[in-house]
Design a protein around this motif. Sequence first.
Motif, PDB file in Angstrom:
ATOM      1  N   ASP A 133       0.860  -1.181   0.000  1.00  0.00           N
ATOM      2  CA  ASP A 133       0.000   0.000   0.000  1.00  0.00           C
ATOM      3  C   ASP A 133       0.902   1.238   0.000  1.00  0.00           C
ATOM      4  OD1 ASP A 133      -2.235  -1.597   0.119  1.00  0.00           O
ATOM      5  OD2 ASP A 133      -2.418  -1.488   2.302  1.00  0.00           O
ATOM      6  N   TYR A 134       0.577   2.210  -0.822  1.00  0.00           N
ATOM      7  CA  TYR A 134       1.470   3.367  -0.955  1.00  0.00           C
ATOM      8  C   TYR A 134       0.714   4.579  -1.491  1.00  0.00           C
ATOM      9  CZ  TYR A 134       1.479   3.183  -6.043  1.00  0.00           C
ATOM     10  OH  TYR A 134       1.076   3.240  -7.361  1.00  0.00           O
ATOM     11  N   HIS A 135       1.361   5.743  -1.340  1.00  0.00           N
ATOM     12  CA  HIS A 135       0.899   6.994  -1.948  1.00  0.00           C
ATOM     13  C   HIS A 135       2.135   7.759  -2.408  1.00  0.00           C
ATOM     14  CE1 HIS A 135      -3.189   6.495  -0.311  1.00  0.00           C
ATOM     15  NE2 HIS A 135      -2.587   6.063   0.786  1.00  0.00           N
ATOM     16  N   VAL A 136       2.026   8.456  -3.524  1.00  0.00           N
ATOM     17  CA  VAL A 136       3.098   9.324  -3.995  1.00  0.00           C
ATOM     18  C   VAL A 136       2.704  10.761  -3.661  1.00  0.00           C
ATOM     19  CG1 VAL A 136       4.390  10.159  -5.996  1.00  0.00           C
ATOM     20  CG2 VAL A 136       3.781   7.738  -5.822  1.00  0.00           C
ATOM     21  N   VAL A 137       3.602  11.479  -2.975  1.00  0.00           N
ATOM     22  CA  VAL A 137       3.284  12.826  -2.498  1.00  0.00           C
ATOM     23  C   VAL A 137       4.404  13.791  -2.867  1.00  0.00           C
ATOM     24  CG1 VAL A 137       2.010  11.819  -0.573  1.00  0.00           C
ATOM     25  CG2 VAL A 137       4.367  12.565  -0.209  1.00  0.00           C
ATOM     26  N   SER A 138       4.043  15.074  -2.930  1.00  0.00           N
ATOM     27  CA  SER A 138       5.053  16.108  -3.215  1.00  0.00           C
ATOM     28  C   SER A 138       4.841  17.376  -2.381  1.00  0.00           C
ATOM     29  CB  SER A 138       5.048  16.462  -4.705  1.00  0.00           C
ATOM     30  OG  SER A 138       3.780  16.943  -5.105  1.00  0.00           O
ATOM     31  N   THR A 139       3.872  17.342  -1.449  1.00  0.00           N
ATOM     32  CA  THR A 139       3.678  18.460  -0.523  1.00  0.00           C
ATOM     33  C   THR A 139       3.514  17.905   0.888  1.00  0.00           C
ATOM     34  OG1 THR A 139       1.248  18.533  -0.598  1.00  0.00           O
ATOM     35  CG2 THR A 139       2.449  19.745  -2.326  1.00  0.00           C
ATOM     36  N   ALA A 140       3.724  18.758   1.871  1.00  0.00           N
ATOM     37  CA  ALA A 140       3.626  18.326   3.261  1.00  0.00           C
ATOM     38  C   ALA A 140       2.210  17.869   3.603  1.00  0.00           C
ATOM     39  CB  ALA A 140       4.063  19.459   4.191  1.00  0.00           C
ATOM     40  N   GLU A 141       1.192  18.538   3.071  1.00  0.00           N
ATOM     41  CA  GLU A 141      -0.176  18.151   3.381  1.00  0.00           C
ATOM     42  C   GLU A 141      -0.523  16.809   2.748  1.00  0.00           C
ATOM     43  OE1 GLU A 141      -1.889  19.507   5.763  1.00  0.00           O
ATOM     44  OE2 GLU A 141      -0.119  20.792   5.953  1.00  0.00           O
ATOM     45  N   GLN A 142      -0.026  16.557   1.542  1.00  0.00           N
ATOM     46  CA  GLN A 142      -0.213  15.237   0.939  1.00  0.00           C
ATOM     47  C   GLN A 142       0.486  14.163   1.779  1.00  0.00           C
ATOM     48  OE1 GLN A 142       1.373  15.651  -3.009  1.00  0.00           O
ATOM     49  NE2 GLN A 142      -0.437  16.711  -3.817  1.00  0.00           N
ATOM     50  N   PHE A 143       1.655  14.504   2.297  1.00  0.00           N
ATOM     51  CA  PHE A 143       2.408  13.588   3.155  1.00  0.00           C
ATOM     52  C   PHE A 143       1.594  13.242   4.394  1.00  0.00           C
ATOM     53  CE2 PHE A 143       5.403  13.003   6.720  1.00  0.00           C
ATOM     54  CZ  PHE A 143       6.120  11.907   6.262  1.00  0.00           C
ATOM     55  N   ARG A 144       0.998  14.255   5.032  1.00  0.00           N
ATOM     56  CA  ARG A 144       0.189  14.023   6.228  1.00  0.00           C
ATOM     57  C   ARG A 144      -1.011  13.115   5.906  1.00  0.00           C
ATOM     58  NH1 ARG A 144      -0.850  16.476  11.101  1.00  0.00           N
ATOM     59  NH2 ARG A 144       0.412  18.314  10.635  1.00  0.00           N
ATOM     60  N   ALA A 145      -1.692  13.422   4.817  1.00  0.00           N
ATOM     61  CA  ALA A 145      -2.875  12.641   4.455  1.00  0.00           C
ATOM     62  C   ALA A 145      -2.509  11.183   4.164  1.00  0.00           C
ATOM     63  CB  ALA A 145      -3.561  13.270   3.243  1.00  0.00           C
ATOM     64  N   ALA A 146      -1.395  10.976   3.460  1.00  0.00           N
ATOM     65  CA  ALA A 146      -0.958   9.615   3.144  1.00  0.00           C
ATOM     66  C   ALA A 146      -0.594   8.865   4.416  1.00  0.00           C
ATOM     67  CB  ALA A 146       0.237   9.673   2.193  1.00  0.00           C
ATOM     68  N   TYR A 147       0.128   9.529   5.293  1.00  0.00           N
ATOM     69  CA  TYR A 147       0.532   8.908   6.562  1.00  0.00           C
ATOM     70  C   TYR A 147      -0.694   8.503   7.383  1.00  0.00           C
ATOM     71  CZ  TYR A 147       2.176   8.629  11.387  1.00  0.00           C
ATOM     72  OH  TYR A 147       2.407   8.220  12.678  1.00  0.00           O
ATOM     73  N   GLU A 148      -1.639   9.409   7.513  1.00  0.00           N
ATOM     74  CA  GLU A 148      -2.811   9.134   8.338  1.00  0.00           C
ATOM     75  C   GLU A 148      -3.648   8.003   7.741  1.00  0.00           C
ATOM     76  OE1 GLU A 148      -4.671  12.946   8.659  1.00  0.00           O
ATOM     77  OE2 GLU A 148      -3.344  13.611  10.302  1.00  0.00           O
TER      78      GLU A 148
END
Length: 350
Positions: A133-148
């Motif tokens: 399971d994974y997400h590709v992110v490029s902003t801090a808010e995307q990082f937070r959402a993927a982590y959560e």
Amino acid sequence: MNKINIYFNRWFSVAFHYMNLIRNNEDGIPVQIFATHPDIRHMSLQGADVAGTEPELEGIEYVQFCVDFCRRNEIDIFIPRLHMLDIALHVSMFDAIGTKVLVCRDLDLLETIMDKGKFYENVRQTGIMTIPDYHVVSTAEQFRAAYEELVAEGHQVCFKPTETEGGLGFRIINNSRSPLQELFGHVTSQISFEEAYRTLASVDSFPNLMVMELLDGYEYSIDCLADAKGALLAAVPRRKAGGRLRLMEHIPELEEIASRVAETYRIPFNFNIQMKYSGGVPKLLEINPRMSGGLHISCLSGINFPYLAVKSALGGEVQPAGFAGNVLASHVEQPLIMRINGESVITDSP
């Protein structure tokens, strides 16, 4: 018999072993090995008969340097690592001078493999193996959402750049770590979510990161050999077995994955599939369209991966190869007097 001239551009130190495996080939074919690196004292050059420095160039300028080197030295086989995509893009320049290049010529595939996010999506579409399971992110808010989201699914979380080699940039999110204890201990790859978020939030955007579930089982590196058309000839699963021990073992489901990868992508010559188990299921980490850093260990199975790739590129017949049984291996340091083109290196400089 004329010597076959083989050229390695900037490689890792383990290319020293690849060169000797090719030199000590089972067919007794004489070879002369050329190698370049920006540091003339780099360990990889110690396996070469002729060593030279290479400039810090990129793009077509670097490719032109390699073409000129191959032309001057009448290179038969070029085994690239640095700037592999640029070299593949201009492989016709090497064809024109009679140099065969051990590289995947499918540019779309090569570009996709080198971007883990794109490749995971490609694998998802083929269904040939399981991905984490994974997400590709490029902003801090995307990082937070993927982590959560991953935490909500019950995963421990890690992240790494989508375009990198080895373990560069890999971090495990651990919110229970003690920074003070770590200050007095070993450097680790662990970081808290808040530390990571704070760092990433210091910029508007950053190069793509893959935020993914942390896999907790054995990690296997499957070294593969294919012919020039991508037909699989050999596959050896290898894992760490404690300390310096490495175990090459027959794992039918991993060998079947290697077969499906070869059938689907037709990657020629040497490539490597990295898988890691979670809940008894092997999941993809990445594929390297080149010789792996531990390939010389896998050669202790009795399969000379580097030489057989060269033989195949030269049009020789290479039969499918297997290994009889599991092999437990290790390594020790070997002191060497540093030499350049057969001469000892004596210098007062540091």
